[in-house]
Design a protein around this motif. Structure first.
Motif, PDB file in Angstrom:
ATOM      1  N   LEU A 107       0.845  -0.753  10.135  1.00 52.50           N
ATOM      2  CA  LEU A 107       0.533   0.256   8.876  1.00 52.50           C
ATOM      3  C   LEU A 107       1.037   1.629   9.108  1.00 52.50           C
ATOM      4  CD1 LEU A 107      -3.042  -1.124   8.033  1.00 52.50           C
ATOM      5  CD2 LEU A 107      -1.160  -0.756   6.539  1.00 52.50           C
ATOM      6  N   ALA A 108       0.824   2.203  10.482  1.00 48.02           N
ATOM      7  CA  ALA A 108       1.294   3.474  11.018  1.00 48.02           C
ATOM      8  C   ALA A 108       3.025   3.595  10.732  1.00 48.02           C
ATOM      9  CB  ALA A 108       1.034   3.739  12.470  1.00 48.02           C
ATOM     10  N   LYS A 109       3.516   2.544  11.124  1.00 44.43           N
ATOM     11  CA  LYS A 109       4.953   2.551  10.852  1.00 44.43           C
ATOM     12  C   LYS A 109       5.454   3.019   9.293  1.00 44.43           C
ATOM     13  CE  LYS A 109       6.105  -0.346  14.634  1.00 44.43           C
ATOM     14  NZ  LYS A 109       6.640  -1.637  15.211  1.00 44.43           N
ATOM     15  N   LYS A 110       4.458   2.528   8.283  1.00 36.03           N
ATOM     16  CA  LYS A 110       4.494   2.964   6.731  1.00 36.03           C
ATOM     17  C   LYS A 110       3.962   4.317   6.627  1.00 36.03           C
ATOM     18  CE  LYS A 110       4.950  -2.087   6.362  1.00 36.03           C
ATOM     19  NZ  LYS A 110       6.502  -2.107   6.012  1.00 36.03           N
ATOM     20  N   LEU A 132       5.722   9.523   8.764  1.00 33.74           N
ATOM     21  CA  LEU A 132       5.505  10.467   7.705  1.00 33.74           C
ATOM     22  C   LEU A 132       6.551  11.512   7.591  1.00 33.74           C
ATOM     23  CD1 LEU A 132       1.642  11.271   7.919  1.00 33.74           C
ATOM     24  CD2 LEU A 132       2.716  10.059   6.306  1.00 33.74           C
ATOM     25  N   GLU A 133       7.228  11.923   8.688  1.00 37.32           N
ATOM     26  CA  GLU A 133       8.380  12.859   8.868  1.00 37.32           C
ATOM     27  C   GLU A 133       9.548  12.050   8.024  1.00 37.32           C
ATOM     28  OE1 GLU A 133       7.309  15.202  13.016  1.00 37.32           O
ATOM     29  OE2 GLU A 133       8.763  13.584  13.298  1.00 37.32           O
ATOM     30  N   GLN A 134       9.759  10.891   8.343  1.00 39.21           N
ATOM     31  CA  GLN A 134      10.812  10.209   7.575  1.00 39.21           C
ATOM     32  C   GLN A 134      10.483  10.147   6.114  1.00 39.21           C
ATOM     33  OE1 GLN A 134      10.896   6.366   9.685  1.00 39.21           O
ATOM     34  NE2 GLN A 134      12.269   7.444  11.318  1.00 39.21           N
ATOM     35  N   LYS A 135       9.404  10.104   5.858  1.00 34.99           N
ATOM     36  CA  LYS A 135       8.965  10.180   4.235  1.00 34.99           C
ATOM     37  C   LYS A 135       8.744  11.329   3.538  1.00 34.99           C
ATOM     38  CE  LYS A 135       6.387   5.545   4.440  1.00 34.99           C
ATOM     39  NZ  LYS A 135       6.844   4.752   3.116  1.00 34.99           N
ATOM     40  N   ALA A 136       8.988  12.480   4.463  1.00 34.51           N
ATOM     41  CA  ALA A 136       8.953  13.784   4.051  1.00 34.51           C
ATOM     42  C   ALA A 136       7.634  14.111   3.294  1.00 34.51           C
ATOM     43  CB  ALA A 136      10.178  14.080   2.855  1.00 34.51           C
ATOM     44  N   ILE A 164       0.777  -1.166   0.015  1.00 32.22           N
ATOM     45  CA  ILE A 164       0.028   0.007   0.107  1.00 32.22           C
ATOM     46  C   ILE A 164       0.722   1.324  -0.282  1.00 32.22           C
ATOM     47  CG2 ILE A 164      -1.840   1.331   1.047  1.00 32.22           C
ATOM     48  CD1 ILE A 164      -2.801  -1.361   2.723  1.00 32.22           C
ATOM     49  N   GLU A 165       1.937   1.114   0.790  1.00 31.87           N
ATOM     50  CA  GLU A 165       2.901   2.216   0.617  1.00 31.87           C
ATOM     51  C   GLU A 165       3.481   2.961  -0.775  1.00 31.87           C
ATOM     52  OE1 GLU A 165       6.638   2.343   3.525  1.00 31.87           O
ATOM     53  OE2 GLU A 165       6.051   0.171   3.172  1.00 31.87           O
ATOM     54  N   ASN A 166       3.014   2.207  -1.975  1.00 33.49           N
ATOM     55  CA  ASN A 166       3.485   2.562  -3.220  1.00 33.49           C
ATOM     56  C   ASN A 166       2.413   3.601  -3.926  1.00 33.49           C
ATOM     57  OD1 ASN A 166       5.859   1.040  -3.922  1.00 33.49           O
ATOM     58  ND2 ASN A 166       4.504  -0.558  -3.338  1.00 33.49           N
ATOM     59  N   PHE A 167       1.318   3.685  -3.150  1.00 30.61           N
ATOM     60  CA  PHE A 167       0.259   4.485  -3.660  1.00 30.61           C
ATOM     61  C   PHE A 167      -0.048   5.840  -2.745  1.00 30.61           C
ATOM     62  CE2 PHE A 167      -0.177   0.203  -4.765  1.00 30.61           C
ATOM     63  CZ  PHE A 167      -0.053  -0.066  -6.143  1.00 30.61           C
ATOM     64  N   LYS A 168      -0.009   7.061  -3.475  1.00 30.86           N
ATOM     65  CA  LYS A 168      -0.089   8.168  -2.857  1.00 30.86           C
ATOM     66  C   LYS A 168      -1.616   8.533  -2.351  1.00 30.86           C
ATOM     67  CE  LYS A 168      -0.875  10.768  -7.090  1.00 30.86           C
ATOM     68  NZ  LYS A 168      -2.213  10.992  -7.152  1.00 30.86           N
ATOM     69  N   ASP A 169      -2.493   7.895  -2.957  1.00 28.03           N
ATOM     70  CA  ASP A 169      -3.834   8.206  -2.474  1.00 28.03           C
ATOM     71  C   ASP A 169      -4.261   7.809  -1.077  1.00 28.03           C
ATOM     72  OD1 ASP A 169      -4.307   9.410  -4.898  1.00 28.03           O
ATOM     73  OD2 ASP A 169      -5.949   7.914  -5.443  1.00 28.03           O
ATOM     74  N   PHE A 170      -3.261   6.990  -0.502  1.00 24.66           N
ATOM     75  CA  PHE A 170      -3.661   6.329   0.912  1.00 24.66           C
ATOM     76  C   PHE A 170      -2.976   7.307   1.978  1.00 24.66           C
ATOM     77  CE2 PHE A 170      -4.208   2.869  -1.695  1.00 24.66           C
ATOM     78  CZ  PHE A 170      -5.327   1.913  -1.190  1.00 24.66           C
ATOM     79  N   TYR A 171      -2.282   8.155   1.523  1.00 29.12           N
ATOM     80  CA  TYR A 171      -1.469   9.260   2.480  1.00 29.12           C
ATOM     81  C   TYR A 171      -2.468  10.353   2.842  1.00 29.12           C
ATOM     82  CZ  TYR A 171       2.633   6.209   1.911  1.00 29.12           C
ATOM     83  OH  TYR A 171       3.688   5.303   1.929  1.00 29.12           O
ATOM     84  N   PRO A 172      -2.381  11.101   3.891  1.00 28.74           N
ATOM     85  CA  PRO A 172      -2.980  12.438   4.329  1.00 28.74           C
ATOM     86  C   PRO A 172      -2.176  13.676   3.555  1.00 28.74           C
ATOM     87  CG  PRO A 172      -1.911  11.689   5.994  1.00 28.74           C
ATOM     88  CD  PRO A 172      -1.526  10.565   5.189  1.00 28.74           C
TER      89      PRO A 172
END
Length: 600
Positions: A233-236, A289-293, A198-206
């Motif tokens: 999931l939160a860790k991702k 989210l901070e780590q992923k910028a 799921i990490e690969n798809f932007k629509d799942f992020y706030p």
């Protein structure tokens, strides 16, 4: 935007809710489409394209990534048709007046939207039209992926394709690439590799405002599982927007039994720990989210808790909302008797309306080896038995979504397939077992049936789809609660039943949903014990001890709950407490039997 209703329609089988959003979302009702069967999705897309004069180009199996593309194309079409239907409703007040009034009439009396509409009914017609246009809310078109249905696929040379072409992965990608703004319901337990994908798809992020285009809903059966999966999931950087608590046994379809954890105590645990769950998971999410910028929400995102499984009365529905503070209650099986809502062929609907408690059972027909709630008179089951009696056990396995067994082959095959059952029965014959034991093993081997075809058949029949797989029959997967509904009714009447305006229950006695689940668990444990070969090992002994303790804890919890909640059950409290007492006596006898089991 949240639904104006406080109930939702969960996924049912493969076909039963496959086009339900098109029927109910314009009325503000949330429902869920199964993404298991890309073949069926493609055939339905062709049918609906023809019906609504939409351009259609077949996505054949020869196309690159065809499974994913079929899912995207179907969901985009359903989204387009549903949105057009909804827009037509709210923009054509004069022509759609009856439907608009039905929309508001079906809302619960507690709805602020309904109250406001009633206030404005005497106002200027133009003002009312504009208000309706700006305030009508469409239901969510949600989708379901069963995490266990994630088989490896192969290219034309027989080479395994990369993991992202697995069934569930392809369905996930198909949803992620669709135009939908809705939720993905993940069921059947945790799948680290699918969750990671799921990490690969932007629509799942706030985004910067906290808005998530595609939300995640986890179907769970206990609090611990919810916490583990939510943190994973939160860790991702992925937020779980809803934990959908489902009864382990008092539900439709596959029944993922807990170790005796009952729905009441589970809901109590969520109620007590909800704030802590949000806080703990939010902290993990922020770091990820901070780590992923990526944009970081300044405060915890909304998190809903909902419940489903065996709810049958307005009293039960309202109690879940008020006492356990759930945000919505799932109503599944009763909607199988609502032709306006679900895709059910006429023969199966008649059988469901006549079904009584003994007709509904926890079967072994699923090739996954997971107990499966079913109907004894379902045509697929009847035809399967006829074929077995003729010496033709097993299915041709035309779809192979549930292949999992590698006992006899390098590539997994399905335990419902003719190939597997032939080999297994041949092996059984060579054992020369006593007749009684042979029959028991024979019945176990031939029990699984082709769910892939049986659960999609209602849509094939209802939409008159030309399909080469013929005469397999229909598999239907209602929960035990189906026994107490015997009328084929309208959407308006079923919603009225949910909100306490009408009563659709048959006149026979119906136990409270918590009591029904309790007895299902006692019977489940009893069957487990009867299947044991003594002496049992330590692991099994610990499992039975834990199961027994949890049921005793649940019984005590229910005795206190129904004795203390004075605002509810005024008419039925006496019967409920009597039923719990009888269950306690049955459990005491079973516990004594378990304690006497010899351990290695």
């Amino acid at each position: 935007m949240t639904s104006p209703h406080n109930f939702h329609i969960p996924v049912m089988g493969v076909a039963y809710t496959i086009d339900t959003p098109l029927k109910v979302a314009p009325f503000g009702i949330d429902s869920v489409i199964s993404l298991v069967d890309n073949v069926l999705l493609e055939k339905l897309r062709a049918k609906y394209s023809e019906k609504f004069n939409l351009p259609y180009k077949e996505i054949s199996q020869k196309a690159e990534d065809y499974m994913s593309k079929r899912v995207t194309a179907y969901l985009d079409m359903i989204n387009r048709l549903t949105t057009e239907k909804f827009e037509s409703l709210k923009n054509n007040f004069e022509d759609k007046k009856t439907e608009i009034f039905d929309y508001f009439e079906m809302l619960p009396d507690t709805s602020e939207l309904k109250k406001e509409f009633k206030k404005r009914m005497d106002s200027n017609i133009e003002e009312l039209k504009n208000w309706v246009k700006n305030h009508l809310q469409m239901g969510s078109i949600d989708v379901n992926i069963m995490t266990k249905v994630d088989k490896t696929n192969y290219d034309k040379h027989g080479e395994a394709l990369p993991q992202e072409y697995n069934d569930a992965h392809a369905a996930l990608r198909g949803y992620a690439n669709s135009s939908l703004e809705s939720s993905l319901v993940l069921s059947a337990g945790m799948s680290p590799r699918l969750y990671s994908y799921i990490e690969n798809f932007k629509d799942f992020y706030p985004d910067e405002t906290g808005y998530i285009k595609k939300k995640i809903i986890l179907k769970v059966s206990d609090y611990r599982s919810a916490l583990i999966q939510g943190k994973f999931l939160a860790k991702k950087g992925l937020w779980v927007s809803e934990y959908r608590i489902e009864s382990g046994l008092n539900c439709g379809g596959h029944a993922f039994a807990t170790e005796g954890y009952l729905m009441g105590p589970i809901l109590e645990e969520f109620k007590k720990n909800r704030a802590q769950l949000i806080e703990d998971v939010h902290g993990i999410l922020v770091k990820a989210l901070e780590q992923k910028a990526k944009p970081v929400p300044q405060k915890p995102l909304p998190m809903r808790v909902t419940a489903q499984g065996g709810v049958g009365t307005h009293e039960e529905h309202q109690f879940l909302l008020d006492y356990y503070q759930v945000d919505s209650v799932g109503w599944g099986s009763p909607f199988l008797l609502v032709p306006e809502v679900t895709t059910v062929d006429k023969e199966t609907m008649q059988k469901l309306s006549k079904a009584e408690e003994n007709d509904l059972y926890l079967s072994n027909i699923s090739p996954l080896g997971v107990p499966f709630n079913s109907l004894r008179t379902a045509s697929a089951t009847v035809k399967k038995i006829e074929k077995v009696q003729k010496g033709r056990a097993g299915s041709s396995c035309p779809k192979a979504y549930l292949v999992s067994n590698t006992e006899y082959t390098d590539k997994p095959i399905c335990t419902a397939s003719r190939q597997y059952q032939y080999l297994k029965l041949k092996e059984l014959d060579e054992k020369n077992l006593p007749e009684t034991l042979h029959k028991k093993e024979f019945d176990k081997i031939t029990a699984p049936e082709c769910l892939c075809v049986g659960l999609s058949e209602p849509a094939i029949i209802t939409h008159q789809i030309d399909y080469k797989i013929k005469d397999n029959g229909v598999t239907v997967c209602p929960g035990p609660n189906m026994a107490y509904f015997d009328k084929i009714v309208s959407l308006k009447d079923m919603v009225g039943h949910i909100y306490g305006k009408v009563n659709l229950l048959r006149k026979s006695y119906r136990p409270h949903m918590f009591v029904k689940e309790l007895n299902l668990y006692i019977n489940y444990l009893k069957n487990e014990v009867e299947e044991l070969k003594a002496p049992i090992d330590n692991k099994k002994a610990k499992y039975l001890k834990k199961f027994t303790e949890n049921l005793h804890t649940g019984i005590n919890y229910y005795q206190n709950l129904f004795s203390e909640t004075k605002a509810y059950w005024t008419k039925s409290k006496k019967n409920i407490l009597k039923d719990i007492h009888q269950s306690k006596e049955k459990m005491a006898i079973l516990s004594e039997k378990i304690q006497k089991l010899p351990v290695k």
